[in-house]
Design an enzyme around this catalytic site. Structure first.
Site, PDB file in Angstrom:
ATOM      1  N   HIS A  23       0.832  -1.193   0.000  1.00 14.00           N
ATOM      2  CA  HIS A  23       0.000   0.000   0.000  1.00 14.00           C
ATOM      3  C   HIS A  23       0.878   1.259   0.000  1.00 14.00           C
ATOM      4  CE1 HIS A  23      -3.798  -2.266   1.198  1.00 14.00           C
ATOM      5  NE2 HIS A  23      -2.840  -3.170   1.245  1.00 14.00           N
ATOM      6  N   ASP A 129      -6.085   5.307   1.511  1.00 18.37           N
ATOM      7  CA  ASP A 129      -6.379   3.889   1.449  1.00 18.37           C
ATOM      8  C   ASP A 129      -7.789   3.666   1.993  1.00 18.37           C
ATOM      9  OD1 ASP A 129      -4.270   1.367   1.268  1.00 18.37           O
ATOM     10  OD2 ASP A 129      -6.104   0.899   2.379  1.00 18.37           O
TER      11      ASP A 129
END
Ligand SMILES: *[C@@H]1O[C@H](CO)[C@@H](O)[C@H](O)[C@H]1NC(C)=O
Ligand SMILES: *[C@@H]1O[C@H](CO)[C@@H](O)[C@H](O)[C@H]1NC(C)=O
Ligand SMILES: *[C@@H]1O[C@H](CO)[C@@H](O)[C@H](O)[C@H]1NC(C)=O
Length: 467
Positions: A23, A129
């Site tokens: 991520h 995210d």
């Protein structure tokens, strides 16, 4: 903040990643795209994870662009950073849960930073995210702020999770439905709970950005767009690839020499199988032994990155030294190379000598492999990986399964490894798959050039946020 007279300086971009390598990497890559458009970019996280992101920056990224990113080290409470358990047959990295729980405590320092940035800019654009939706919720009370959810997984995975979160089973069309892996056994209740807790904060967002595109996931993007719930959402952009798709990776980089790239330089075209299971897989001694023997018996060239899963804090303590069978490295000398350091994966996949990738099918690995036209032998371990493997092996047909998801409880033996490696690296079937992967890679790289579909989506997003 740097002063600069560019009009775009009035719009500042703020990235809020989940602290996990896959991520961190995607949002760092995305930062560099904004930097090249002259927009100031801020990257938010704990000191540890900001350092991790910088240290492991994709080698194709321009260091000058990384230097322009403003990293904000937010105070983060101490979190436990246990070692992974290599003997667990359930492969989800439960040892990272304390890190993710700690990331949820960044709400107030993040809000303070957003207010400060918003007081100096015409608009701030927060890109976060999904699992950080809770953390960025205060965007709602900042009049000149807007937020976008960045989907770090495939559209197929996202749609599957979305339906499961609502207690519904993902329904794909006809043939695909028969082949879909069951979503069981991919994750833990803790992470599902964390995911569900984000939902109520997601309505703040102004849109979704997907690290995918129509060439790769056309049928699933259509499915998403046809869904009556999704139609009520705000705008969606499908902008992949965001990794540098045309870096000068095949020539030696005198500033950053790497023995494994030197070794690849000496191998015939498309002859080497690259093996890596990313940053969240921990294998038992027995699994490693079967893999080693399978590779040896296949007699194919290989480059194997042998590393344990990351800990929550990658700088704490030494990782486990993984043992190989007695005499293995001597026996495979000249045929195979084992690397235990951080490896330059995009450079390896872009190298002309690399002809296959044995992968856990994390989304970064899939995107890199697809973009550089390398077929995959798919060995999904957890999370979104069974879906991504399905996409690669069954939908795109640019890969083969090492083992089916349903057989995840059994150790993959050396003869299964030997077979799948030979099928991909030394058979007509493998050559066909490789050709398909190369063609897809070419098209995906083209889509990121001027007038390409991905480039146009990206331009549309940038025009939208700088409107
Ligand atoms: C895993 O199992 C091996 C024996 O198969 C043992 O030597 C090792 O200590 C175990 N590791 C952990 C972390 O339990
Ligand atoms: C659309 O998505 C929702 C989940 O967001 C799901 O409950 C619903 O069944 C889907 N509709 C169709 C027609 O598949
Ligand atoms: C190895 O695994 C394959 C596939 O699961 C199986 O068919 C085969 O019998 C196994 N071989 C041995 C020696 O266990």
């Amino acid at each position: 903040m740097d002063r600069c007279n560019d009009v775009s300086d009035e719009v500042a971009v703020v990235m809020v990643p989940l602290p996990a390598q896959g991520h961190l990497n995607q949002l760092l890559q995305f930062c560099c795209i904004f930097s090249s458009h002259g927009l100031p970019v801020h990257y938010v996280g704990s000191a540890i994870h900001n350092q991790q992101a910088r240290l492991r920056a994709n080698g194709g990224l321009d260091p000058n662009k990384i230097a322009k990113i403003h990293f904000h080290d937010l105070p983060t409470p101490d979190f436990a950073s246990p070692s992974p358990n290599p003997n667990a047959s359930f492969k989800f990295p439960t040892h990272l849960q304390p890190t993710w729980d700690a990331s949820q405590l960044l709400r107030h320092p993040t809000a303070r930073l957003l207010r400060e940035l918003a007081s100096k800019a015409r608009r701030i654009v927060v890109i976060h995210d999904y699992l950080m939706s809770y953390v960025v919720q205060d965007v709602a009370s900042i009049p000149n702020a807007e937020s976008y959810n960045f989907n770090c997984v495939s559209v197929l995975s996202m749609v599957s999770y979305m339906y499961r979160g609502l207690g519904k089973k993902f329904v794909a069309d006809g043939e695909l439905r028969e082949l879909m892996p069951p979503p069981e056994g991919c994750t833990t209740d803790e992470i599902v709970k964390l995911g569900i807790a984000q939902m109520e904060h997601l309505s703040v967002r102004s849109g979704d950005i997907h690290n995918s595109n129509r060439l790769i996931e056309g049928p699933f993007i259509d499915l998403l767009e046809q869904n009556e719930t999704a139609q009520k959402w705000k705008k969606q952009w499908f902008i992949a690839p965001i990794l540098p798709a045309n870096p000068n990776l095949n020539s030696k980089n005198p500033k950053n020499p790497n023995p494994c790239l030197d070794w690849l330089d000496e191998q015939p075209q498309s002859s080497v199988l690259y093996i890596s299971f990313g940053t969240t897989t921990s294998m038992s001694e027995r699994e490693v032994r079967e893999l080693a023997l399978g590779l040896e018996h296949s007699k194919q060239k290989f480059l194997w990155v042998l590393r344990d899963s990351d800990k929550g804090d990658i700088f704490s303590g030494k990782p486990r030294e993984i043992e190989l069978p007695e005499g293995f490295e001597e026996r495979v000398k000249g045929v195979g190379m084992v690397v235990r350091d951080w490896a330059p994966q995009p450079e390896i996949l872009a190298h002309r000598s690399t002809g296959g990738f044995m992968s856990h099918c994390g989304w970064n690995s899939c995107m890199e492999s697809i973009t550089f036209g390398v077929p995959i032998t798919a060995w999904p371990m957890h999370s979104d990986q069974p879906f991504n493997s399905f996409l690669v092996a069954q939908v795109l047909k640019t890969g083969l399964m090492v083992r089916e998801w349903a057989d995840r409880g059994e150790v993959v033996n050396s003869s299964a490894i030997e077979n799948v490696v030979r099928r991909l690296m030394a058979s007509e079937e493998g050559d066909e798959i490789r050709k398909r992967a190369q063609k897809l890679g070419e098209n995906v790289r083209k889509s990121a050039q001027e007038e390409g579909v991905s480039q146009m989506e990206l331009n549309s997003f940038i025009a939208h946020i700088t409107r």
